[in-house]
Design an enzyme around this catalytic site. Structure first.
Site, mmCIF file in Angstrom:
data_model
loop_
_atom_site.group_PDB
_atom_site.id
_atom_site.type_symbol
_atom_site.label_atom_id
_atom_site.label_comp_id
_atom_site.label_asym_id
_atom_site.label_seq_id
_atom_site.Cartn_x
_atom_site.Cartn_y
_atom_site.Cartn_z
ATOM 1 N N GLU A 144 49.461 18.537 -41.297
ATOM 2 C CA GLU A 144 49.659 19.849 -40.672
ATOM 3 C C GLU A 144 50.763 20.665 -41.320
ATOM 4 O OE1 GLU A 144 48.194 17.822 -36.430
ATOM 5 O OE2 GLU A 144 50.035 19.015 -36.473
ATOM 6 N N ASN A 190 46.139 15.725 -44.282
ATOM 7 C CA ASN A 190 45.426 15.817 -43.002
ATOM 8 C C ASN A 190 45.790 17.096 -42.259
ATOM 9 O OD1 ASN A 190 43.720 14.430 -41.017
ATOM 10 N ND2 ASN A 190 45.576 14.229 -39.767
ATOM 11 N N HIS A 226 39.508 18.413 -33.753
ATOM 12 C CA HIS A 226 39.745 18.475 -32.307
ATOM 13 C C HIS A 226 38.965 19.684 -31.790
ATOM 14 C CE1 HIS A 226 42.801 15.374 -32.187
ATOM 15 N NE2 HIS A 226 43.429 15.938 -33.200
ATOM 16 N N GLU A 255 40.336 12.756 -36.452
ATOM 17 C CA GLU A 255 40.852 12.810 -35.069
ATOM 18 C C GLU A 255 39.826 13.468 -34.129
ATOM 19 O OE1 GLU A 255 45.403 13.530 -36.802
ATOM 20 O OE2 GLU A 255 44.811 14.433 -34.878
ATOM 21 N N ASP A 257 37.517 14.651 -31.408
ATOM 22 C CA ASP A 257 37.271 14.622 -29.969
ATOM 23 C C ASP A 257 36.758 15.997 -29.575
ATOM 24 O OD1 ASP A 257 40.862 14.466 -29.130
ATOM 25 O OD2 ASP A 257 39.650 16.112 -29.956
HETATM 26 O O1 G3I Z 1 57.138 7.079 -26.291
HETATM 27 C C1 G3I Z 1 57.717 8.066 -25.458
HETATM 28 C C2 G3I Z 1 58.171 7.394 -24.170
HETATM 29 O O2 G3I Z 1 59.243 6.483 -24.477
HETATM 30 C C3 G3I Z 1 58.659 8.450 -23.226
HETATM 31 O O3 G3I Z 1 58.980 7.825 -21.998
HETATM 32 C C4 G3I Z 1 57.483 9.454 -23.002
HETATM 33 C C5 G3I Z 1 57.884 10.547 -22.037
HETATM 34 O O4 G3I Z 1 58.325 11.674 -22.735
HETATM 35 O O5 G3I Z 1 57.131 10.075 -24.267
HETATM 36 C C6 G3I Z 1 56.637 9.099 -25.137
HETATM 37 O O6 G3I Z 1 56.355 9.725 -26.323
HETATM 38 C C7 G3I Z 1 55.132 10.481 -26.261
HETATM 39 C C8 G3I Z 1 54.177 9.937 -27.338
HETATM 40 O O7 G3I Z 1 53.008 10.765 -27.412
HETATM 41 C C9 G3I Z 1 53.755 8.544 -27.014
HETATM 42 O O8 G3I Z 1 53.029 8.511 -25.874
HETATM 43 C C10 G3I Z 1 55.497 11.919 -26.629
HETATM 44 O O9 G3I Z 1 56.258 12.437 -25.574
HETATM 45 C C11 G3I Z 1 54.204 12.732 -26.770
HETATM 46 O O10 G3I Z 1 54.520 14.038 -27.279
HETATM 47 C C12 G3I Z 1 53.320 12.065 -27.823
HETATM 48 O O11 G3I Z 1 52.130 12.809 -27.876
HETATM 49 C C13 G3I Z 1 51.388 12.558 -29.059
HETATM 50 C C14 G3I Z 1 51.336 13.848 -29.876
HETATM 51 O O12 G3I Z 1 50.496 13.600 -31.048
HETATM 52 C C15 G3I Z 1 52.672 14.239 -30.380
HETATM 53 O O13 G3I Z 1 52.534 15.459 -30.903
HETATM 54 C C16 G3I Z 1 49.970 12.188 -28.644
HETATM 55 O O14 G3I Z 1 50.005 10.926 -27.960
HETATM 56 C C17 G3I Z 1 49.068 12.068 -29.845
HETATM 57 O O15 G3I Z 1 47.742 11.927 -29.446
HETATM 58 C C18 G3I Z 1 49.170 13.339 -30.681
HETATM 59 O O16 G3I Z 1 48.404 13.152 -31.859
HETATM 60 C C19 G3I Z 1 48.339 14.257 -32.772
HETATM 61 C C20 G3I Z 1 48.216 13.702 -34.161
HETATM 62 O O17 G3I Z 1 49.271 12.851 -34.440
HETATM 63 C C21 G3I Z 1 48.152 14.814 -35.162
HETATM 64 N N1 G3I Z 1 47.097 15.758 -34.847
HETATM 65 C C22 G3I Z 1 47.057 16.250 -33.494
HETATM 66 C C23 G3I Z 1 47.107 15.102 -32.495
HETATM 67 C C24 G3I Z 1 47.075 15.649 -31.102
HETATM 68 O O18 G3I Z 1 48.218 16.419 -30.877
#
Ligand code: G3I
Length: 580
Positions: A144, A190, A226, A255, A257
């Site tokens: 990105e 990507n 997405h 990715e 969905d």
């Molecule tokens: O691990 C922490 C945890 O310790 C904490 O308690 C919790 C509460 O804030 O947050 C947890 O981290 C979260 C992480 O996912 C793990 O669950 C982050 O806040 C949350 O922002 C993060 O979201 C991920 C997101 O990327 C980050 O931008 C999504 O799961 C994940 O599906 C998403 O994936 C991205 C790809 O990497 C790139 N392309 C888009 C895609 C969707 O956004």
């Protein structure tokens, strides 16, 4: 009949082959983004290993989670994912090394200079990629980095403060560092919303062209996909995939969905589910049309665990399995696309089985077809039929020359071995079709010539010491060299028609063996040697000929080049024999 087991309860029968079995027959990666904290949930682990042949960390390999402190790495979750992949014979794909998001505080608030950030990033990439070298086959190196209008995203690694390189320089640098850490890993750029032809995908395409032209180790482009129920033009998406694969790069759908409007219990309407199913079908079918589209990966795989509801309130139901791991219409449509897509095969993949050279073919030539995108998931050696001949169909595979099925020695997705039917003799070209489970590839036009001799080498590379036997059938080699005056036997294919005619696929065992109609000429070390015999021999399939040669007195010692000519056609260079 496969049964879906949830929480140990036999729930519903799953019809047909699993997505994984079908993907294996396509030689394609069918992956899912995963969170290892769910591995202990049996239904999650079972569905994942049953339906997918690839996993990718949804978050565990991102900079923040894996490198929480300047000198602290946390590989626990990433290791668990790689271990799961290894335990279930799956591939592991890495995501992501350079991204604007999920960066740790020590990094973003550290006040580092571009030069310091450059060495931090190099160390990070070398450490993470190095750790999983040989276990993670591909990486999203940079994720990105472009805006919708095709300009470069301003952010930490680029220019705020960046690592001190202009334009796409920091992206190039990251690829070079990743390649240095694991030269075998496939490296991808990507992004999202760059699936159709638009300003962003144009910018990515220009970068890819430039990187390819300058030898930057870029192997492919990841398209996130997405989607909502309106994906944008499939035609434009296909044109984008085509232009990238025409550069010799891979495309991977990374990715996928399709988020749907859902009610308060997260349930979508059957109309929306049907639209979703069509989208999944069309995306998979589109990917299968391109041999260099090598993976379809969903971002999660069950609606039970998906980033969508948390990010898009009122949306969900985006994945192939529902929250009880039951197949949705989307699952069935992926299955259908994997079952019905025509195989793709190209004439570039057709080579002489001895010389590995492509181009025109000759009657009776033993050929290999590489790259056909549908076939048995594992290598299937054919068995002789009741008349002791190599069958013209094996493991539901056929290779047809102007509609005539060729004797097939073995078949596997991506590689088949066949003997060109003698019926093409006298033609200038032939239409070749590859067929698996009744699905045929587009016909390939290949020129026909009288002979294209290839000499079998010892290590089946087509180069170096030949598979050459002395008069007592011992292999001639550096340790057991041949001598001037010796009679040696080498083996060729592509020598052309025989006299009398040979039946296709016959394995000669007794009696007279058909000789090559045109006697080959053989030179060793540049010295012509007399050919005593050239034709069939016991145990050889028609099309492979034994050539007995008397080594002339003038042949020099040492490792000498061997050249076999039939008419004007000469065998591959760099095929040698050892002489004392
Ligand atoms: O691990 C922490 C945890 O310790 C904490 O308690 C919790 C509460 O804030 O947050 C947890 O981290 C979260 C992480 O996912 C793990 O669950 C982050 O806040 C949350 O922002 C993060 O979201 C991920 C997101 O990327 C980050 O931008 C999504 O799961 C994940 O599906 C998403 O994936 C991205 C790809 O990497 C790139 N392309 C888009 C895609 C969707 O956004």
């Amino acid at each position: 009949m496969r049964i879906l087991i949830v929480a140990g309860v036999f729930l519903i029968p799953l019809m047909g082959q699993s997505l994984r079995e079908l993907a294996d027959q396509r030689g394609i990666k069918l992956g899912a983004a995963v969170d290892p904290s769910h591995f202990a949930e049996a239904a999650y682990a079972e569905a994942l290993a049953r339906e997918f042949n690839q996993v990718e960390p949804e978050n565990a390999m991102k900079f923040g989670p894996i490198h929480p402190g300047q000198s602290t790495y946390n590989f626990t979750s990433a290791d668990a994912i790689v271990a799961f992949a290894q335990a279930h014979g799956m591939s592991a794909r890495g995501h992501t090394l350079v991204w604007y998001n999920q960066l740790p505080g020590w990094l973003t608030s550290g006040g580092h200079t571009p030069a310091q950030l450059s060495s931090i990033l190099q160390e990070h990439i070398s450490t993470v990629v190095g750790r999983y070298a040989g276990r993670v086959y591909a990486w999203d190196v940079v994720n990105e980095a472009f805006n919708g209008d095709g300009t470069l995203r301003s952010y930490f690694w680029y220019n705020s403060p960046g690592i001190g390189l202009p334009g796409t320089g920091y992206i190039e640098q990251a690829f070079r560092w990743a390649h240095a850490a694991d030269p075998k890993a496939l490296l991808f750029y990507n992004d999202f919303s760059a699936e159709t032809i638009n300003q962003k995908s144009d910018a990515i395409y220009r970068m890819a062209q430039d990187f390819k032209a300058r030898g930057v180790p870029l192997d492919g482009i990841g398209m996130q996909m997405h989607f909502t129920t309106s994906t944008g033009s499939l035609g434009s998406m296909e044109a984008n995939i085509k232009r990238i694969t025409d550069l010799g790069l891979q495309v991977q759908i990374t990715e996928l969905d399709v988020r749907l409007p859902v009610n308060s219990s997260g349930v979508a309407t059957s109309a929306a589910l049907a639209t979703e199913a069509q989208i999944y079908h069309d995306i998979v079918a589109m990917c299968l049309k391109y041999a260099r589209c090598t993976a379809v990966q969903t971002w999660g795989f069950t609606d039970k665990y998906s980033w969508i509801p948390g990010t898009y309130p009122g949306f969900g139901a985006a994945l192939p399995l529902d929250s009880s791991y039951q197949p949705k219409p989307a699952y069935n449509s992926i299955q259908n696309a994997l079952q019905t897509g025509r195989p793709v095969a190209s004439a570039e993949g057709l080579v002489n089985a001895a010389s590995y050279r492509g181009g025109a073919i000759a009657p009776g030539e033993l050929v290999l077809l590489f790259g056909a995108t549908y076939g048995p998931a594992t290598l299937q050696f054919s068995q002789l039929n009741s008349s002791g001949a190599v069958p013209a169909e094996w493991a539901q595979t056929r290779l047809l020359f102007d509609g005539v099925p060729a004797p097939l020695l073995y078949s596997r997705v991506g590689q088949v071995a066949a003997v060109v039917p003698f019926s093409i003799a006298g033609k200038t070209a032939t239409q070749i079709e590859y067929e698996y489970q009744g699905l045929r590839s587009e016909p390939m036009t290949v020129n026909v010539t009288t002979a294209v001799p290839g000499v079998f080498s010892f290590d089946s590379s087509g180069q170096g010491p030949g598979a050459i036997l002395d008069a007592s059938y011992r292999l001639v080699s550096r340790d057991h060299p041949a001598h001037r005056g010796d009679s040696i036997s080498l083996f060729i294919t592509g020598g052309g028609v025989t006299s009398p005619d040979s039946p296709d696929g016959q394995i000669s065992t007794t009696g007279s063996f058909p000789a090559l109609a045109v006697l080959p000429r053989v030179s060793i070390g540049g010295v012509d040697c007399s050919v005593q015999y050239a034709g069939g021999a016991s145990g050889l399939v028609t099309g492979v000929a034994q050539v007995n040669v008397l080594i002339a007195a003038g042949v020099p010692s040492g490792e000498q080049p061997v050249s076999v000519s039939v008419g004007d056609a000469a065998s591959q260079p760099a095929l040698t024999v050892w002489l004392e």
